[in-house]
Design an enzyme around this catalytic site. Structure first.
Site, PDB file in Angstrom:
ATOM      1  N   THR A   1      42.156  39.195  38.317  1.00 16.85           N
ATOM      2  CA  THR A   1      41.290  40.282  38.354  1.00 16.85           C
ATOM      3  C   THR A   1      41.246  41.305  39.065  1.00 16.85           C
ATOM      4  O   THR A   1      41.726  42.506  38.231  1.00 16.85           O
ATOM      5  CB  THR A   1      40.329  39.488  39.561  1.00 16.85           C
ATOM      6  OG1 THR A   1      39.939  38.293  38.755  1.00 16.85           O
ATOM      7  CG2 THR A   1      39.224  40.450  40.078  1.00 16.85           C
TER       8      THR A   1
ATOM      9  N   TRP B   1      43.171  29.808  38.425  1.00 16.78           N
ATOM     10  CA  TRP B   1      42.653  30.576  37.549  1.00 16.78           C
ATOM     11  C   TRP B   1      43.665  30.459  36.143  1.00 16.78           C
ATOM     12  O   TRP B   1      43.072  29.941  35.269  1.00 16.78           O
ATOM     13  CB  TRP B   1      42.461  32.286  37.496  1.00 16.78           C
ATOM     14  CG  TRP B   1      41.712  32.801  38.744  1.00 16.78           C
ATOM     15  CD1 TRP B   1      40.340  33.361  38.353  1.00 16.78           C
ATOM     16  CD2 TRP B   1      41.052  31.946  39.913  1.00 16.78           C
ATOM     17  NE1 TRP B   1      39.789  33.767  39.299  1.00 16.78           N
ATOM     18  CE2 TRP B   1      39.568  32.757  40.493  1.00 16.78           C
ATOM     19  CE3 TRP B   1      41.564  31.106  40.775  1.00 16.78           C
ATOM     20  CZ2 TRP B   1      39.059  32.862  41.322  1.00 16.78           C
ATOM     21  CZ3 TRP B   1      40.619  30.652  42.204  1.00 16.78           C
ATOM     22  CH2 TRP B   1      39.789  31.652  42.548  1.00 16.78           C
TER      23      TRP B   1
ATOM     24  N   ASN C   1      38.450  27.964  37.376  1.00 14.11           N
ATOM     25  CA  ASN C   1      38.082  28.914  37.591  1.00 14.11           C
ATOM     26  C   ASN C   1      37.041  29.619  36.558  1.00 14.11           C
ATOM     27  O   ASN C   1      37.147  30.756  35.801  1.00 14.11           O
ATOM     28  CB  ASN C   1      38.553  29.395  38.493  1.00 14.11           C
ATOM     29  CG  ASN C   1      37.292  31.057  39.052  1.00 14.11           C
ATOM     30  OD1 ASN C   1      36.262  30.474  39.745  1.00 14.11           O
ATOM     31  ND2 ASN C   1      37.229  32.216  38.338  1.00 14.11           N
ATOM     32  N   GLU C   2      36.126  29.798  36.145  1.00 14.53           N
ATOM     33  CA  GLU C   2      34.445  30.930  35.355  1.00 14.53           C
ATOM     34  C   GLU C   2      34.732  29.817  34.033  1.00 14.53           C
ATOM     35  O   GLU C   2      34.557  31.159  33.188  1.00 14.53           O
ATOM     36  CB  GLU C   2      34.567  31.815  35.330  1.00 14.53           C
ATOM     37  CG  GLU C   2      34.019  31.260  37.525  1.00 14.53           C
ATOM     38  CD  GLU C   2      33.668  33.376  37.762  1.00 14.53           C
ATOM     39  OE1 GLU C   2      33.837  33.945  36.956  1.00 14.53           O
ATOM     40  OE2 GLU C   2      33.440  33.831  38.790  1.00 14.53           O
TER      41      GLU C   2
ATOM     42  N   GLU D   1      30.858  30.679  44.658  1.00  8.37           N
ATOM     43  CA  GLU D   1      32.108  32.356  45.030  1.00  8.37           C
ATOM     44  C   GLU D   1      30.778  32.486  44.981  1.00  8.37           C
ATOM     45  O   GLU D   1      29.444  31.998  44.153  1.00  8.37           O
ATOM     46  CB  GLU D   1      33.030  32.628  43.502  1.00  8.37           C
ATOM     47  CG  GLU D   1      33.171  34.055  43.513  1.00  8.37           C
ATOM     48  CD  GLU D   1      34.502  33.972  42.574  1.00  8.37           C
ATOM     49  OE1 GLU D   1      34.937  33.406  42.400  1.00  8.37           O
ATOM     50  OE2 GLU D   1      33.822  35.298  42.395  1.00  8.37           O
TER      51      GLU D   1
ATOM     52  N   ARG E   1      25.427  40.620  41.792  1.00  5.87           N
ATOM     53  CA  ARG E   1      24.961  39.884  40.447  1.00  5.87           C
ATOM     54  C   ARG E   1      24.204  38.376  41.862  1.00  5.87           C
ATOM     55  O   ARG E   1      24.841  38.172  42.402  1.00  5.87           O
ATOM     56  CB  ARG E   1      26.101  39.816  39.134  1.00  5.87           C
ATOM     57  CG  ARG E   1      27.109  38.297  40.356  1.00  5.87           C
ATOM     58  CD  ARG E   1      27.259  38.591  38.911  1.00  5.87           C
ATOM     59  NE  ARG E   1      28.419  38.664  38.932  1.00  5.87           N
ATOM     60  CZ  ARG E   1      29.734  39.070  39.349  1.00  5.87           C
ATOM     61  NH1 ARG E   1      30.412  38.806  40.308  1.00  5.87           N
ATOM     62  NH2 ARG E   1      30.354  40.809  38.536  1.00  5.87           N
TER      63      ARG E   1
END
Ligand SMILES: *[C@@H]1O[C@H](CO)[C@@H](O)[C@H](O)[C@H]1NC(C)=O
Ligand SMILES: *[C@@H]1O[C@H](CO)[C@@H](O)[C@H](O)[C@H]1NC(C)=O
Ligand SMILES: *[C@@H]1O[C@H](CO)[C@@H](O)[C@H](O)[C@H]1NC(C)=O
Ligand SMILES: *[C@@H]1O[C@H](CO)[C@@H](O)[C@H](O)[C@H]1NC(C)=O
Ligand SMILES: *[C@@H]1O[C@H](CO)[C@@H](O)[C@H](O)[C@H]1NC(C)=O
Ligand SMILES: *[C@@H]1O[C@H](CO)[C@@H](O)[C@H](O)[C@H]1NC(C)=O
Ligand SMILES: *[C@@H]1O[C@H](CO)[C@@H](O)[C@H](O)[C@H]1NC(C)=O
Ligand SMILES: *[C@@H]1O[C@H](CO)[C@@H](O)[C@H](O)[C@H]1NC(C)=O
Length: 674
Positions: free
Chosen positions: A87, A129, A176-177, A256, A382
């Site tokens: 990120t 990640w 992650n995600e 998160e 969001r």
């Protein structure tokens, strides 16, 4: 755990009177166990924290972790570095290759130690990640193919934390995600158990999509998966959950959340979701990305941390409002306390806003947190927040059951003011008497109030930090003041990993360590080069000198580069503009581009004689619309730069995966020395 969740159906509120009465009672059982409030150091968000001057660094850590001081966080979630952009930079893996094992890299170990030092009870949660490329199977780009090998890799990190730092990891996640893999989740649980790590709970899936509790229907129909998943973690749930999620009987976490610019509205977002994640979503832990905004200001998601510390050279930092919003809950609770049931201590306020109540296991302590954040002052990044209204209101908290005999409560109040009036954060308003089991309160819009039997609350403070300053020039770095394996200060690696290594007579150098494309988390690595950035996004006229060398072995990179006015980082570094001077010392060629992806051609040619595997000196100088560069003092080009290349960071790196060394870096205004 299910036994504790025997909240009876809530009765309707009494008819709207002057002041609304809210029952706070335990007679009908307790609500869910409270798992805590946390912050995430992940995505290279703590990069610039580690080289703050010692005094300010200790102060910042106090505001984050010290009990009864500031945020007093209860969970620290960290990235298991994977050698890939995550990120705002790359975090190093503890295993660059299958043979490699190293627990000194990066800053997460240090951060965990500092957090534990201040609060031994803080929970540690680790999540990958990216993964190093060796865990990949050709063409698959996922870490699940060799599930037991990947589980072994993650377990090594957990064991490393224990062995090298005495840190017991409490929770571990999947990827992650990204989509979770059933076989991997089950394998990870099994391998943890085989390694004697029964106490490390598996959180899954740290889901990619807003309000995605999609693993829950899978858990309901798959007993083996249900056994392997200890906690369901969803990202940015918008305070909501699903019926299936409740039916799993699992603890539900916003593993998160937040990710909002840390001005007063960011504080409002955080205050609202800390309460409403439980009220609306039965969510019992909320973890902010990120813990602290300690990355260069123009990297993606500027200042989306609970506080800000992004100029280590100045020592300046800002304790932002989310720190105090956190304190309203964390200073008066502990993980393992219980929420009170909906309608009996938790719910919505009639005039807008919400309240939650928590009690200690012996039910001797009671904490009630009320928030009245208005819509426009509490939107998170969001998901979108539906319209609602909040008005001034009078409330009466009616204490019953075990709490009926409480005679007074401490009052802590924050008032967020968006006009010219000044905000107040986490003010102790003394004691309020409980009369006939009732506490009466006047609530304004955009307030947080804590009523608590806990008397240890404290608004900690340190002297004001020094003022903010620009990145200092001239800047010199020879890496001699580092311990081996450390990541050099101020260099923000965006792809690849740059570490300090001793190199015989030459002294320390900065070495790029990634030899193959990682299992990447975002598209930053698609150019197959490694870049680290330094300085300021405002730099326009700038000059850099660097010594660079390729090792004489087959793992060497193809070449190296120097860059200025690099205008993008993070996952978008691959589309960066700037002036990029690529040098191939073996073929003695150079090429200059106005973009990192080599789509904007500026110049190319021969470098003249170079040491193919020895040290060469590169320089690049930019002034207004002109750029020139040289190798070993020989000027190679003098070109006009494209108009859109106006300012940005200094960058350097390798033109492919592979080793290269850098040393004696000097950055200054053009013409002053160079
Ligand atoms: C992983 O599983 C494979 C196949 O079951 C096995 O051959 C291999 O030895 C295992 N590796 C580890 C590290 O356990
Ligand atoms: C979940 O939340 C609802 C309110 O949204 C509440 O009525 C219910 O009791 C909660 N269930 C559990 C199991 O926590
Ligand atoms: C909020 O209040 C305004 C003004 O009274 C009204 O027009 C609007 O419909 C209200 N919104 C909601 C969601 O109740
Ligand atoms: C409250 O106090 C009274 C008198 O001291 C006592 O009899 C009663 O048991 C107490 N109730 C609770 C719930 O502690
Ligand atoms: C804040 O103060 C300025 C200067 O006194 C004034 O112009 C402005 O209208 C005020 N804003 C609010 C929201 O009161
Ligand atoms: C290749 O060079 C790098 C950097 O100097 C060194 O760390 C590595 O051990 C070398 N590899 C071999 C196989 O010699
Ligand atoms: C670079 O080009 C500019 C414009 O032609 C010229 O003024 C300058 O002298 C050149 N510098 C060198 C070192 O050739
Ligand atoms: C390169 O450009 C800088 C900035 O314009 C200038 O100061 C320097 O003299 C130039 N170097 C050469 C060798 O022309």
């Amino acid at each position: 755990m299910l036994g504790l969740m025997i909240c009876l159906v809530a009765f309707a509120h009494s008819p709207r009177a002057e002041a609304e009465i809210y029952i706070v009672a335990d007679g009908n059982g307790l609500g869910r166990l409270f798992d805590g409030i946390g912050g995430m150091s992940a995505g290279a968000t703590s990069k610039l924290l580690v080289n703050y001057p010692d005094t300010q660094r200790r102060e910042i850590l106090d505001y984050l972790f010290k009990p009864n001081f500031g945020a007093s966080l209860q969970i620290l979630k960290v990235e298991i570095g994977g050698d890939g952009q995550s990120t705002d930079g790359t975090e190093s893996s503890h295993m660059h290759s299958p043979e490699d094992e190293n627990y000194r890299r990066g800053y997460e170990w240090w951060l965990m130690v500092e957090a534990k030092k201040r609060n031994p009870a803080i929970k540690i949660y680790a999540l990958p990640w990216a993964f190093p490329g060796w865990l990949n199977k050709e063409g698959q780009r996922n870490p699940y193919t060799y599930a037991n090998v990947t589980a072994g890799y993650v377990i090594k990190w957990i064991q490393g934390a224990q062995t090298h730092y005495g840190i017991s990891v409490d929770y571990v996640g999947i990827w992650n995600e990204k989509v979770y893999d059933r076989n991997y989740v089950i394998t990870l649980r099994r391998e943890l158990d085989c390694a004697g790590l029964h106490h490390v709970l598996v959180v899954a899936p740290d889901a990619p999509l807003i309000n995605d509790w999609k693993i829950c229907p899978d858990i309901l129909k798959d007993p083996e998966l249900a056994k392997a998943v200890n906690i369901v973690g969803c990202h940015y749930p918008g305070t909501l959950t699903t019926t299936a999620a409740i039916e799993t009987g699992k603890r539900l976490w916003a593993s998160e959340d937040y990710s909002t610019f840390n001005d007063l509205s960011g504080g409002g977002c955080w205050a609202r979701i800390l309460n409403q994640n439980y009220v609306n979503g039965n969510i019992t832990a909320t973890i902010a990305w990120n813990l602290i905004a300690s990355y260069y200001d123009t990297l993606p998601y500027t200042r989306e941390g609970l506080m800000t510390a992004e100029t280590p050279w100045s020592g300046h930092y800002v304790v932002e409002s989310p720190i105090w919003m956190t304190a309203h809950t964390t200073q008066f609770t502990e993980t393992g306390w219980s929420y009170l049931c909906h309608g009996y201590g938790s719910g919505h306020l009639a005039g807008g806003g919400s309240y939650v109540s928590l009690t200690s296991p012996d039910r001797n302590q009671l904490t009630i947190v009320l928030e009245t954040m208005s819509h426009d002052h509490s939107q998170c990044i969001r998901p979108p927040l539906p319209e609602y209204n909040v008005t001034k209101q009078d409330v009466i908290m009616q204490l019953k059951g075990n709490f009926a005999n409480i005679s007074s409560l401490q009052v802590w109040r924050s008032t967020l003011r968006f006009g010219n009036a000044s905000s107040e954060f986490f003010q102790n308003r003394g004691e309020i008497k409980v009369v006939d089991g009732q506490v009466k309160l006047k609530l304004d819009v955009d307030e947080v109030v804590t009523l608590t039997s806990v008397t240890t609350g404290n608004k900690g403070s340190h002297p004001d930090p020094p003022p903010d300053t620009e990145f200092p020039l001239p800047y010199k770095e020879d890496f001699e003041n580092y311990v081996e394996d450390m990541e050099p200060y101020n260099f923000a690696q965006q792809t690849g990993v740059f570490e300090v290594h001793a190199d015989g007579n030459h002294g320390n150098v900065m070495r790029q360590m990634v030899l193959q494309i990682p299992i990447y988390w975002c598209s930053a690595e698609k150019l197959n080069l490694a870049i680290t950035m330094i300085g300021s996004e405002t730099w326009s006229d700038i000059a850099i000198i660097v010594d660079a060398r390729l090792p004489s072995n087959t793992s060497a990179a193809e070449g190296y580069f120097l860059a200025a006015r690099v205008n993008q980082g993070g996952c978008w570094v691959y589309q960066s503009r700037g002036v990029f001077m690529f040098v191939d010392p073996v073929r003695e060629m150079f090429a200059v581009y106005g973009s990192i992806d080599k789509t904007v051609f500026l110049a190319e040619g021969s470098t003249g004689a170079m040491a193919s595997h020895g040290w060469n000196t590169l320089s690049l100088s930019l002034k207004s619309t002109w750029a020139n560069g040289s190798v070993n003092g020989r000027m190679l080009f003098n070109v006009t730069v494209p108009e859109e290349t106006s300012n940005g960071f200094v960058g350097l790196g390798t033109t492919s995966w592979g080793y290269a060394d850098f040393d004696n870096i000097y950055i200054d205004n053009p013409g002053s020395h160079l």
